[in-house]
Design a protein around this motif. Structure first.
Motif, short mmCIF file in Angstrom:
data_model
loop_
_atom_site.label_atom_id
_atom_site.label_comp_id
_atom_site.label_asym_id
_atom_site.label_seq_id
_atom_site.Cartn_x
_atom_site.Cartn_y
_atom_site.Cartn_z
N LYS A 51 12.77 -51.86 -16.47
CA LYS A 51 12.32 -50.47 -16.55
C LYS A 51 10.80 -50.52 -16.66
O LYS A 51 10.23 -50.61 -17.74
CB LYS A 51 12.99 -49.76 -17.71
CG LYS A 51 14.49 -49.60 -17.44
CD LYS A 51 15.19 -48.80 -18.50
CE LYS A 51 16.65 -48.57 -18.08
NZ LYS A 51 17.38 -47.76 -19.05
N MET A 53 8.41 -48.35 -15.34
CA MET A 53 7.65 -47.10 -15.26
C MET A 53 7.54 -46.51 -16.66
O MET A 53 8.54 -46.39 -17.37
CB MET A 53 8.33 -46.11 -14.34
CG MET A 53 7.62 -44.78 -14.25
SD MET A 53 8.59 -43.64 -13.23
CE MET A 53 7.35 -42.44 -12.84
N THR A 67 11.52 -46.07 -17.52
CA THR A 67 12.66 -46.17 -16.60
C THR A 67 12.32 -47.05 -15.40
O THR A 67 11.23 -47.57 -15.27
CB THR A 67 13.11 -44.76 -16.17
OG1 THR A 67 14.36 -44.87 -15.49
CG2 THR A 67 12.08 -44.08 -15.27
N ALA A 69 11.56 -47.92 -11.46
CA ALA A 69 10.81 -47.34 -10.34
C ALA A 69 10.94 -48.30 -9.17
O ALA A 69 10.67 -49.50 -9.30
CB ALA A 69 9.35 -47.13 -10.69
N VAL A 157 12.60 -42.92 -8.49
CA VAL A 157 13.11 -43.04 -9.86
C VAL A 157 14.59 -42.65 -9.88
O VAL A 157 15.11 -42.13 -8.90
CB VAL A 157 12.30 -42.15 -10.83
CG1 VAL A 157 10.83 -42.58 -10.86
CG2 VAL A 157 12.41 -40.66 -10.47
N SER A 162 14.57 -37.55 -12.18
CA SER A 162 13.48 -37.12 -11.29
C SER A 162 12.91 -35.76 -11.70
O SER A 162 11.69 -35.62 -11.83
CB SER A 162 13.91 -37.13 -9.83
OG SER A 162 14.99 -36.27 -9.61
#
Length: 191
Positions: A51, A53, A67, A69, A157, A162
């Motif tokens: 994860k 991002m 999360t 990306a 994502v 999103s």
């Protein structure tokens, strides 16, 4: 802030964070930010199964999202290792972006990104490099492929996140895509 948010424990390299904040400060000085509370960092030194991002509220010292990306399909499989600003390259572009307005497109609710670095990511708008949700950004893709599904160059994502992510970062915040191999001479060229 890096230590107090526990970003090292969440996998974000200190160098990625420092580069992101240096660019953020410069863009703020230049008066380009409409939203100077939020910065998004995507750390492409990490494999796609991480994860990687981070959406940070730097005024309230909070990690809002951490999360997955996706990177572009021609940037690599598990690791993003090749980047491009060229049309139809299906590669990710590094560097600093300014978030623009959301819209509804082929991938549903999506967010336009304006690349701020000449020759590095300034073709993001014409390449339609946007932040959007995708079903291939999921644990099931990782389980099936051994890495996250890949985009045509967009930082995709998880679909369920999103809209909440876009609504937090839209319209004038900084998004920075980091890789340690990238050391531009004119990092903050806003053109």
């Amino acid at each position: 802030m890096y230590d107090s948010l526990g970003l090292d424990l969440k996998g974000l390299s200190e160098q990625a964070f420092l580069d992101a904040m240096e660019g953020f400060d410069e863009l703020k000085k230049e008066g380009l930010l409409k939203n100077d509370s939020i910065i998004t960092v995507i750390d492409f030194d990490q494999p796609s199964i991480n994860k990687r991002m981070y959406v940070l509220d730097i005024k309230h010292y909070q990690v809002l999202f951490n999360t997955w990306a996706a990177h572009g399909r021609n940037s690599g499989s598990l690791m993003a290792t090749s980047f491009s600003n060229a049309m139809s390259s299906n590669k990710s572009s590094l560097g600093f972006y300014l978030t623009d307005e959301p819209y509804y497109g082929g991938n549903g609710y999506s967010l336009k990104l304006k690349g701020l670095e000449s020759g590095v990511n300034d073709k993001a708008m014409v390449r339609a490099i946007v932040l959007h949700g995708a079903d291939y950004v999921s644990q099931s893709s990782i389980n099936e492929l051994g890495y996250l599904g890949r985009s045509f160059g967009c930082p995709a994502v998880p679909r369920a996140l999103s809209r909440p992510i876009i609504d937090v970062i839209k319209e004038g915040s900084v998004l920075f895509i980091y890789n340690s191999t990238y050391h531009p001479a004119a990092r903050y060229a806003a053109g």
